[in-house]
Scaffold this motif. Structure first.
Motif, mmCIF file in Angstrom:
data_model
loop_
_atom_site.group_PDB
_atom_site.id
_atom_site.type_symbol
_atom_site.label_atom_id
_atom_site.label_comp_id
_atom_site.label_asym_id
_atom_site.label_seq_id
_atom_site.Cartn_x
_atom_site.Cartn_y
_atom_site.Cartn_z
ATOM 1 N N ALA A 1 24.042 -25.855 35.396
ATOM 2 C CA ALA A 1 24.959 -25.964 34.263
ATOM 3 C C ALA A 1 25.653 -27.318 34.204
ATOM 4 O O ALA A 1 25.960 -27.816 33.125
ATOM 5 C CB ALA A 1 26.008 -24.857 34.338
ATOM 6 N N TYR B 1 25.297 -24.935 29.305
ATOM 7 C CA TYR B 1 24.553 -25.623 30.354
ATOM 8 C C TYR B 1 23.893 -26.872 29.803
ATOM 9 O O TYR B 1 23.831 -27.072 28.587
ATOM 10 C CB TYR B 1 23.523 -24.694 30.999
ATOM 11 C CG TYR B 1 22.391 -24.237 30.110
ATOM 12 C CD1 TYR B 1 21.205 -24.955 30.028
ATOM 13 C CD2 TYR B 1 22.482 -23.061 29.371
ATOM 14 C CE1 TYR B 1 20.157 -24.530 29.231
ATOM 15 C CE2 TYR B 1 21.449 -22.619 28.569
ATOM 16 C CZ TYR B 1 20.275 -23.366 28.501
ATOM 17 O OH TYR B 1 19.243 -22.938 27.711
ATOM 18 N N GLN C 1 26.942 -30.670 28.569
ATOM 19 C CA GLN C 1 26.653 -29.248 28.372
ATOM 20 C C GLN C 1 26.601 -28.900 26.885
ATOM 21 O O GLN C 1 27.329 -29.461 26.067
ATOM 22 C CB GLN C 1 27.722 -28.400 29.045
ATOM 23 C CG GLN C 1 27.690 -28.438 30.558
ATOM 24 C CD GLN C 1 28.711 -27.484 31.154
ATOM 25 O OE1 GLN C 1 29.536 -26.928 30.439
ATOM 26 N NE2 GLN C 1 28.654 -27.307 32.462
#
Length: 206
Positions: free
Chosen positions: A178, A144, A151
């Protein structure tokens, strides 16, 4: 995340003595009260392991994780087949020595995170068979956005005993958190973990 082996090697000798002495104070294991020795017992610990952007010393987190597991092992001594849950912010990605230690129960002294580190001159082990609840249910650890624009791997986990404890379900990280924006703009730079775990008390009871 973990740093290179050269960082852990050089920084271990320069780590102030008073900081080394304070390491155990970061551990907050919790266990059950005295009970019949033939009963199934669950030992639960929450953790928040060391993190510093200016002093990225992965060996400190590994030592902290090791102290937690050794403390749980001491508390569980005399209880047959103890069940263990260790959860929290490990500040360690899935490729780190801390993750390998928790998952396999062993980290070699030549591990990339601690190779040449004088603070950890030998292998570290713990006696429990553990698995990550999220990896067990989803088949992988999630990623995330935190403070970065892309991410990054999770650093939070719920570890539970293999066998008598079965992760039945987890709450995945929402796609909005995310993929679309950093979670620090919501409430924290971490995600909450929610896990449903079945605890087998006997051959036919849960």
């Amino acid at each position: 995340s973990s740093s290179s082996s050269s960082s852990s090697s050089s920084s271990s000798s320069s780590m102030p003595q008073h900081q080394q002495q304070q390491l155990p104070k970061t551990i907050r294991p919790m266990g059950p009260p005295d009970a019949k020795r033939n009963s199934a017992r669950v030992f639960v610990s929450t953790v928040h392991l060391y993190k510093s952007d200016t002093r990225p010393w992965p060996f400190i987190r590994l030592l902290q994780a090791h102290m937690v597991m050794q403390r749980i092992a001491a508390m569980a001594k005399g209880h047959p087949n103890p069940r263990v849950v260790v959860a929290g912010d490990f500040n360690s990605a899935p490729e780190s020595s801390v993750y390998r230690y928790m998952k396999t129960g062993h980290v070699n002294a030549n591990d990339a995170d601690i190779k040449g580190c004088s603070v950890i001159p030998c292998d570290l082990t713990h006696p429990f068979a553990l698995r990550s609840a999220y990896a067990a249910v989803l088949g992988h650890e999630q990623r995330y956005r935190r403070k970065q624009t892309t991410q990054t791997p999770v650093v939070e986990y719920v570890w539970c005993s293999v066998g008598p404890m079965s992760p039945l379900g987890v709450v995945p990280i929402p796609n909005d958190s995310a993929e679309k924006f950093a979670v620090e703009k919501l409430s924290s730079d971490h995600q909450p973990l929610v896990v449903d775990i079945a605890h087998q008390l006997g051959p036919t009871h849960r």
